[in-house]
Design a protein around this motif. Structure first.
Motif, PDB file in Angstrom:
ATOM      1  N   GLY A   1       4.172  -8.837   0.827  1.00 30.08           N
ATOM      2  CA  GLY A   1       3.253  -7.561   0.311  1.00 30.08           C
ATOM      3  C   GLY A   1       3.373  -7.023  -1.050  1.00 30.08           C
ATOM      4  N   ILE A   2       4.939  -6.867  -1.376  1.00 29.86           N
ATOM      5  CA  ILE A   2       5.078  -6.255  -2.667  1.00 29.86           C
ATOM      6  C   ILE A   2       4.998  -7.276  -3.700  1.00 29.86           C
ATOM      7  N   ILE A   3       5.161  -8.424  -3.463  1.00 30.30           N
ATOM      8  CA  ILE A   3       4.742  -9.580  -4.366  1.00 30.30           C
ATOM      9  C   ILE A   3       3.377  -9.580  -4.762  1.00 30.30           C
ATOM     10  N   ALA A   4       2.563  -9.473  -3.699  1.00 28.30           N
ATOM     11  CA  ALA A   4       1.198  -9.166  -4.028  1.00 28.30           C
ATOM     12  C   ALA A   4       0.680  -8.172  -4.930  1.00 28.30           C
ATOM     13  N   LEU A   5       1.257  -7.026  -4.880  1.00 28.74           N
ATOM     14  CA  LEU A   5       1.020  -5.723  -5.332  1.00 28.74           C
ATOM     15  C   LEU A   5       1.441  -6.092  -6.937  1.00 28.74           C
TER      16      LEU A   5
ATOM     17  N   VAL B   1      20.276  -2.466   5.002  1.00 28.07           N
ATOM     18  CA  VAL B   1      18.974  -2.355   4.597  1.00 28.07           C
ATOM     19  C   VAL B   1      18.498  -1.074   4.511  1.00 28.07           C
ATOM     20  N   MET B   2      18.858  -0.292   5.453  1.00 28.79           N
ATOM     21  CA  MET B   2      18.515   1.375   5.424  1.00 28.79           C
ATOM     22  C   MET B   2      19.006   1.961   4.207  1.00 28.79           C
ATOM     23  N   ALA B   3      20.250   1.733   3.844  1.00 32.37           N
ATOM     24  CA  ALA B   3      21.039   2.352   2.635  1.00 32.37           C
ATOM     25  C   ALA B   3      20.357   1.580   1.336  1.00 32.37           C
ATOM     26  N   TYR B   4      20.000   0.312   1.321  1.00 28.59           N
ATOM     27  CA  TYR B   4      19.635  -0.268   0.241  1.00 28.59           C
ATOM     28  C   TYR B   4      18.130   0.294  -0.393  1.00 28.59           C
ATOM     29  N   PHE B   5      17.238   0.335   0.582  1.00 24.60           N
ATOM     30  CA  PHE B   5      15.918   0.963   0.475  1.00 24.60           C
ATOM     31  C   PHE B   5      15.920   2.444   0.562  1.00 24.60           C
ATOM     32  N   SER B   6      17.021   3.056  -0.305  1.00 21.94           N
ATOM     33  CA  SER B   6      16.941   4.548  -0.279  1.00 21.94           C
ATOM     34  C   SER B   6      17.189   5.248  -1.585  1.00 21.94           C
TER      35      SER B   6
ATOM     36  N   GLY C   1       9.033  -0.059  -9.747  1.00 21.87           N
ATOM     37  CA  GLY C   1       9.802   1.173  -9.977  1.00 21.87           C
ATOM     38  C   GLY C   1      10.779   1.383  -8.811  1.00 21.87           C
ATOM     39  N   PRO C   2      11.828   1.966  -9.001  1.00 21.13           N
ATOM     40  CA  PRO C   2      12.897   2.258  -7.706  1.00 21.13           C
ATOM     41  C   PRO C   2      12.179   3.213  -6.582  1.00 21.13           C
ATOM     42  N   GLU C   3      11.454   4.097  -7.076  1.00 25.92           N
ATOM     43  CA  GLU C   3      11.071   5.238  -6.124  1.00 25.92           C
ATOM     44  C   GLU C   3      10.127   4.462  -5.256  1.00 25.92           C
ATOM     45  N   TYR C   4       9.345   3.423  -5.501  1.00 19.99           N
ATOM     46  CA  TYR C   4       8.417   2.826  -4.951  1.00 19.99           C
ATOM     47  C   TYR C   4       9.111   2.281  -3.675  1.00 19.99           C
ATOM     48  N   MET C   5      10.503   1.863  -3.686  1.00 19.67           N
ATOM     49  CA  MET C   5      10.975   1.245  -2.528  1.00 19.67           C
ATOM     50  C   MET C   5      12.017   1.870  -1.753  1.00 19.67           C
ATOM     51  N   ASN C   6      11.721   3.345  -1.808  1.00 17.45           N
ATOM     52  CA  ASN C   6      12.429   4.351  -1.034  1.00 17.45           C
ATOM     53  C   ASN C   6      11.790   4.739   0.053  1.00 17.45           C
ATOM     54  N   MET C   7      12.496   4.206   1.365  1.00 19.00           N
ATOM     55  CA  MET C   7      11.719   4.486   2.543  1.00 19.00           C
ATOM     56  C   MET C   7      12.112   5.741   3.120  1.00 19.00           C
ATOM     57  N   TRP C   8      12.986   6.663   2.609  1.00 16.51           N
ATOM     58  CA  TRP C   8      13.327   7.968   3.059  1.00 16.51           C
ATOM     59  C   TRP C   8      12.544   9.113   2.181  1.00 16.51           C
ATOM     60  N   ARG C   9      11.493   9.765   2.548  1.00 12.78           N
ATOM     61  CA  ARG C   9      10.945  10.548   1.877  1.00 12.78           C
ATOM     62  C   ARG C   9      11.450  12.324   2.312  1.00 12.78           C
ATOM     63  N   ASP C  10      10.912  13.029   1.474  1.00 16.51           N
ATOM     64  CA  ASP C  10      11.830  14.297   1.973  1.00 16.51           C
ATOM     65  C   ASP C  10      11.341  14.875   3.092  1.00 16.51           C
ATOM     66  N   MET C  11      12.179  15.938   3.608  1.00 17.07           N
ATOM     67  CA  MET C  11      11.793  16.549   4.852  1.00 17.07           C
ATOM     68  C   MET C  11      10.456  17.129   4.986  1.00 17.07           C
ATOM     69  N   ASP C  12       9.934  17.884   3.752  1.00 17.31           N
ATOM     70  CA  ASP C  12       8.874  18.393   3.865  1.00 17.31           C
ATOM     71  C   ASP C  12       7.568  17.324   3.307  1.00 17.31           C
TER      72      ASP C  12
ATOM     73  N   GLY D   1       0.844  -1.129  -0.074  1.00 19.81           N
ATOM     74  CA  GLY D   1       0.044   0.169  -0.061  1.00 19.81           C
ATOM     75  C   GLY D   1       0.814   1.192   0.177  1.00 19.81           C
ATOM     76  N   ASN D   2       2.077   1.226  -0.641  1.00 14.81           N
ATOM     77  CA  ASN D   2       2.985   2.469  -0.653  1.00 14.81           C
ATOM     78  C   ASN D   2       3.068   3.006   0.721  1.00 14.81           C
ATOM     79  N   LYS D   3       3.446   2.328   1.877  1.00 14.90           N
ATOM     80  CA  LYS D   3       3.677   2.826   3.023  1.00 14.90           C
ATOM     81  C   LYS D   3       4.931   2.327   3.350  1.00 14.90           C
ATOM     82  N   PHE D   4       6.237   2.420   2.393  1.00 15.49           N
ATOM     83  CA  PHE D   4       7.399   2.066   2.685  1.00 15.49           C
ATOM     84  C   PHE D   4       8.289   2.520   3.832  1.00 15.49           C
ATOM     85  N   PRO D   5       8.062   3.810   4.131  1.00 22.18           N
ATOM     86  CA  PRO D   5       8.907   4.583   5.397  1.00 22.18           C
ATOM     87  C   PRO D   5       8.227   3.586   6.360  1.00 22.18           C
ATOM     88  N   LEU D   6       7.314   2.940   6.584  1.00 22.18           N
ATOM     89  CA  LEU D   6       7.124   2.410   7.963  1.00 22.18           C
ATOM     90  C   LEU D   6       8.067   1.333   8.115  1.00 22.18           C
TER      91      LEU D   6
END
Length: 539
Positions: free
Chosen positions: A288-292, A534-539, A215-226, A73-78
């Motif tokens: 969850g990603i596989i199901a998507l 893992v934090m670096a990989y999903f960035s 897409g690579p952006e979907y798996m980015n757990m670090w969103r902008d400060m704003d 559900g596009n809540k990768f930061p969690l």
């Protein structure tokens, strides 16, 4: 898509329950006439059982479904909440020696020894209410949904059957039944979910194919400060505060390491638990990603992200294996419920009943512990109809917010209480009481946010991003504890021996240094390195 379980699946599930009840019956047949044996399994558990119990008590069915839903559900930061393995390591290295040296059963009991009885009463009553209204309710809700989906029964039947069965072996067997059954449940859950992950990866064409699809952006757990929902800097701060509260000061988790034979076994148990804590990323988030991905390709159908895990399971697993994973999901539900039931029993018996009846016999305390567990089970059953009327997504997200409001005052008091002998009971109590008032005001204002004037202070207070609010709330709690303590008399250091860093005796320090070796240090650093990777990989 396979819509229901077949005969072989039912055979596997029945075998699981038979094995579970067999373990519970064996434990119940053992003599448990004293409170230490009933509540802390005689403080005789080895590191493997301690670590497995930590993992199993953390992973509930709502955790499994919710984490897979985050992946779908596009809540990768969690994901950051699943990278708290380093905090579990912190439990073993920093907090555990102080807890073991104090000889306590519960976290409120530790606050009494560090501060005074008022701090104990506050945390005891607050924890009991929070467990019944949050941990029990959300686990029952998610468990009822999962079991009704898998077994084809109604929500009410699924929730009631599970809470009653779990309550029976928890009431009769106490902590020893909980930790042994949790070990069994952790193994089943890991094996079942691992099979789903590997078969899911094969069905989706491999990891690289999955990355290309979403897409690579979907798996980015670090969103902008704003970012409106998950700004990365507030996410890091708030999740750390919540992590320390949950893993290092909460009765449900800490009670597991207190069952260990000694500091050495408890620390190794926390390290092993930290290693297991890394697994949800691979066992639940990735499915969850596989199901998507399969849904995007038209190969799988589900309506909400929370349906991703059971939908994938029913679609790709063969008969028998479906039954194993279904048993794993039920194991997750039951282990979480058992943990909460036993911890509530311990809190009530040790922190409330024993204070009111200090002359109570050991046998009487075990009896009261069983009654207390039964009451919590009854409250859980009575809460089921209310849970059924609540929306699952709303409840899950609401509870994430609640954790961010509960954690700051308790985290601040425990951390400052251990690091500084100058912090006194007045500072701790002021922070705990004002902290709970502030948290309650925030929650109430959130409910009525839409009716508040848009340009008012109350609206700004209610609508502030919950991660940002949590971070500022923690800073307030730290400042309040320090200032009130400095403007009031210092505590007697002689009464704090071994309870703070500066009052640890040379003998205690030497004993602690002898409780670990280079293997413990290496494995701890290895876990931290995995978290960073893992934090670096999903960035």
């Amino acid at each position: 898509m396979q819509e229901s379980l077949v005969t072989l699946d039912w055979v596997v599930i029945a075998g699981y329950f038979a094995l579970l009840l067999g373990v519970a019956w064996w434990v119940v047949s053992q003599k448990q006439s004293n409170s230490e044996d009933y509540f802390l399994a005689g403080r005789n558990m080895g590191w493997f059982v301690v670590g497995a119990s930590i993992f199993a008590s953390n992973i509930g069915s709502e955790h499994v479904v919710g984490l897979a839903g985050s992946g779908a559900g596009n809540k990768f930061p969690l994901l950051i909440y699943e990278l708290h393995a380093w905090v579990v390591v912190l439990l073993g290295w920093l907090f555990l020696p102080f807890y073991v040296r104090s000889g306590v059963f519960t976290m409120p009991e530790f606050l009494e020894k560090r501060f005074d009885p008022r701090a104990r009463w506050f945390l005891s009553l607050f924890s009991l209410a929070a467990y019944v209204l949050t941990k029990v309710s959300v686990t029952l809700y998610a468990g009822g949904i999962v079991i009704s989906t898998l077994l084809g029964v109604t929500f009410m039947q699924g929730a009631l059957a599970t809470v009653i069965l779990t309550g029976i072996y928890t009431v009769l067997g106490g902590m020893r039944a909980v930790v042994y059954t949790e070990t069994l449940q952790a193994i089943i859950l890991v094996v079942g979910a691992a099979c789903l992950t590997f078969m899911g990866l094969d069905a989706a064409g491999g990891w690289e194919s999955i990355r290309e699809t979403v897409g690579p952006e979907y798996m980015n757990m670090w969103r902008d400060m704003d970012d409106a929902d998950y700004p990365w800097h507030w996410l890091v701060l708030s999740s750390t505060i919540v992590g320390i509260w949950y893993w290092c000061t909460d009765q449900v988790i800490v009670q597991r390491v207190l069952t260990a034979k000694n500091i050495k076994e408890g620390r190794r148990g926390s390290i092993f638990g930290a290693f297991l804590k890394l697994m949800p990323l691979f066992l639940f988030l990735i499915p969850g990603i596989i199901a998507l991905v399969l849904k995007m390709r038209g190969e799988l159908q589900w309506d909400t992200p929370d349906q991703a895990f059971p939908s994938l399971m029913m679609a790709i697993l063969p008969a028998g294996l479906r039954g194993l994973v279904a048993a794993g999901l039920m194991a997750a539900l039951m282990s979480s419920l058992a943990s909460v039931f036993n911890s509530c029993s311990t809190l009530f018996t040790i922190d409330i009943y024993k204070k009111l009846r200090p002359d109570a016999s050991e046998a009487r305390m075990v009896q009261v512990g069983r009654i207390a567990t039964g009451v919590v089970v009854l409250l859980g059953v009575l809460w089921v109809p209310i849970i059924e009327r609540l929306a699952g997504g709303t409840l899950y997200e609401y509870l994430q917010n609640v954790q961010s409001y509960i954690a700051p005052p308790i985290t601040a008091v425990f951390l400052l209480g251990i690091f500084s002998s100058r912090i006194n009971s007045k500072g701790a109590l002021f922070t705990l009481f004002t902290g709970i008032i502030i948290a309650a005001i925030r929650l109430i204002l959130e409910v009525y946010e839409d009716s508040l004037p848009a340009d008012s202070f109350l609206y700004e207070f209610a609508s502030m991003n919950f991660l940002k609010f949590s971070a500022f709330f923690f800073l307030y709690c730290v400042a309040a504890t320090i200032l009130v303590s400095l403007f009031s008399p210092a505590p007697d250091k002689a009464q704090l021996t071994g309870l703070t860093i500066s009052t640890v005796t040379p003998e205690q320090r030497q004993e602690n240094n002898q409780s670990f070796n280079m293997i413990d240090i290496f494995t701890s650093l290895f876990i931290v390195a995995i978290v960073i990777y893992v934090m670096a990989y999903f960035s």
